[in-house]
Scaffold this active site. Structure first.
Site, mmCIF file in Angstrom:
data_model
loop_
_atom_site.group_PDB
_atom_site.id
_atom_site.type_symbol
_atom_site.label_atom_id
_atom_site.label_comp_id
_atom_site.label_asym_id
_atom_site.label_seq_id
_atom_site.Cartn_x
_atom_site.Cartn_y
_atom_site.Cartn_z
ATOM 1 N N LYS A 189 0.830 -1.212 0.000
ATOM 2 C CA LYS A 189 0.000 0.000 0.000
ATOM 3 C C LYS A 189 0.865 1.263 0.000
ATOM 4 O O LYS A 189 0.633 2.175 -0.782
ATOM 5 C CB LYS A 189 -0.884 0.046 1.250
ATOM 6 N N ARG A 230 -9.504 1.226 9.137
ATOM 7 C CA ARG A 230 -8.976 -0.090 9.495
ATOM 8 C C ARG A 230 -10.009 -0.941 10.222
ATOM 9 O O ARG A 230 -9.749 -2.103 10.519
ATOM 10 C CB ARG A 230 -7.778 0.124 10.422
ATOM 11 N N ARG A 278 12.007 -5.635 3.552
ATOM 12 C CA ARG A 278 11.913 -4.192 3.799
ATOM 13 C C ARG A 278 12.837 -3.792 4.954
ATOM 14 O O ARG A 278 13.562 -2.818 4.872
ATOM 15 C CB ARG A 278 10.457 -3.831 4.128
ATOM 16 N N ARG A 327 11.221 0.212 11.935
ATOM 17 C CA ARG A 327 10.015 0.324 12.766
ATOM 18 C C ARG A 327 10.050 -0.707 13.889
ATOM 19 O O ARG A 327 10.386 -1.870 13.661
ATOM 20 C CB ARG A 327 8.775 0.095 11.897
ATOM 21 N N ARG A 374 -0.135 -8.059 13.973
ATOM 22 C CA ARG A 374 -0.729 -7.092 13.042
ATOM 23 C C ARG A 374 -1.575 -7.813 11.997
ATOM 24 O O ARG A 374 -2.639 -7.335 11.602
ATOM 25 C CB ARG A 374 0.373 -6.267 12.354
#
Ligand code: ADP
Length: 285
Positions: A13, A88, A127, A139, A150
Site C-alpha cells: 500500500k 482499518r 523491507r 520500525r 498485526r
C-alpha cells in the site's frame, strides 16, 4: 481523486501510494505515518499510541478519525488524497462515510491489494533489511512476532471492510503479487476505467514521446536533404568548371542558379512543422 488502499501489512500500500502521489499530484494520508510522527514528537496522541503500536494493536477509532478529519481539511488535500492504513475497522469506515458526506466529498474507489499471506513475512523481512542497509531507523513493530499480531488484527478487524465496500459497490481488487510496476499500471487502468483520472495524464507522455519521435524523423530527413544538397552543389561545381572552360562569366551565373535551385528543392523536403503536428494529433486521442 479520492481513493482508499486496502491490504494487509506488506501488501505494498505504502509503495503504491507514493507512486500515485507522484503521478497524480495528490497527497498520501497514512495514519501509520501520522501516528509515528506523533510518537516521535511525544504529542498527547503520540503518548497514547506509542505502546499500542509497538505491540501491534490498533489505536482507538476516535483518535484516528480525528486525525484524518483534520488532515482532509488541509489545503494540500483539496486536489485529492489516498488513504493508506485508514479506515482499518468498520466503525472507522462508517465514521469516514459520515465525515465525507459532511464535507461534501465523494470517494472514487477502494482498491484492495490482494496478496498471499505466505509472502507477507518475507516482504517485511526484505523491507527491514533494505532499511538497515540504507541506515534508516527500522520500525519497532516490524518484527516477526509483532507482524503476526498485526496480521491477526488485519484479519479480524480490517478484512470485514472488503465486504463493507463491495456491498456499497466501491471495491476493486488488484493482484498485489505482481511486480510493483505491474500493480501501478493495473491501478492506473482501473482509475481510467472508473473515470477517476483523465486519459490526458497518459496522453501527455504519449504526446511527448510522439513529439520526440517526430523530431527524430525530421532530423533524419533534414540530414538526407543536406546530403543531396551537397551532392547537387558538387555536381553544380563540376558543371561550373566545365562551363568555365568555354564562355566564362555567363556559365558561372547559370551554375550558381542551378545550385541554388537544387538546394531550395531539397530543403523543401524538410517538414518544418513535422513534430508539432504529430504532437497535436496524438494528444487529441
Ligand atoms: P501496516 O499497514 O504495515 O501495519 P501502518 O504504518 O499502516 O502499518 O500502521 C502502523 C500501526 O499504526 C498499526 O499497527 C496501528 O497500531 C497504528 N494504526 C495505523 N493506522 C491505524 C488506524 N486506522 N486505526 C488504528 N490504528 C492504526
Amino acid at each position: 481523486m479520492r481513493i482508499i488502499l486496502l491490504g494487509p501489512p506488506g501488501s505494498g500500500k505504502g509503495t503504491q501510494a507514493q507512486l500515485l502521489v507522484q503521478r497524480y499530484g495528490i497527497v498520501q494520508l497514512s495514519t501509520g505515518e501520522m501516528l509515528r510522527a506523533a510518537v516521535a514528537a511525544a504529542t498527547p496522541i503520540g503518548l497514547k499510541a506509542k505502546e499500542i503500536m509497538a505491540n501491534g494493536g490498533l489505536v482507538p477509532d476516535d483518535v484516528v478519525v480525528g486525525i484524518i478529519s483534520d488532515r482532509i481539511d488541509q489545503p494540500d488535500a483539496k486536489a485529492g488524497f489516498i488513504l493508506d492504513g485508514f479506515p482499518r475497522t468498520v466503525p472507522q469506515a462508517e465514521a469516514l462515510d459520515e465525515l465525507l458526506k459532511h464535507k461534501h466529498l465523494k470517494l472514487d474507489a477502494v482498491i484492495e491489494l490482494r496478496v498471499n499471506e505466505s509472502a507477507l513475512l518475507q516482504r517485511v523481512e526484505t523491507r527491514v533489511a533494505q532499511m538497515r542497509e540504507r541506515g534508516e531507523e527500522v520500525r519497532v513493530d516490524d518484527t516477526p512476532e509483532v507482524l503476526t499480531k498485526r496480521l491477526a488484527s488485519y484479519r479480524s478487524l480490517t478484512e470485514p471492510l472488503i465486504h463493507y465496500y463491495s456491498e456499497r459497490r466501491k471495491l476493486s481488487t488488484i493482484d498485489g503479487m505482481m511486480t510493483i510496476d505491474e500493480v501501478t499500471r493495473a491501478i492506473h487502468r482501473l482509475l481510467l476505467a472508473l473515470g477517476a483520472v483523465e486519459p490526458k495524464t497518459h496522453a501527455k507522455s504519449t504526446a511527448k514521446s510522439a513529439a520526440r519521435k517526430g523530431a527524430k524523423k525530421a532530423a533524419k530527413v533534414a540530414r538526407k536533404s543536406a546530403k543531396s544538397a551537397k551532392k547537387a552543389a558538387k555536381s553544380a561545381g563540376k558543371a561550373s568548371k566545365k562551363a568555365a572552360k568555354g564562355a566564362k562569366k555567363p556559365a558561372k551565373k547559370a551554375v550558381k542558379k542551378a545550385a541554388k535551385k537544387a538546394v531550395k528543392k531539397t530543403a523543401k523536403k524538410v517538414p518544418k512543422r513535422g513534430p508539432k503536428k504529430v504532437t497535436k494529433k496524438r494528444a487529441k486521442r
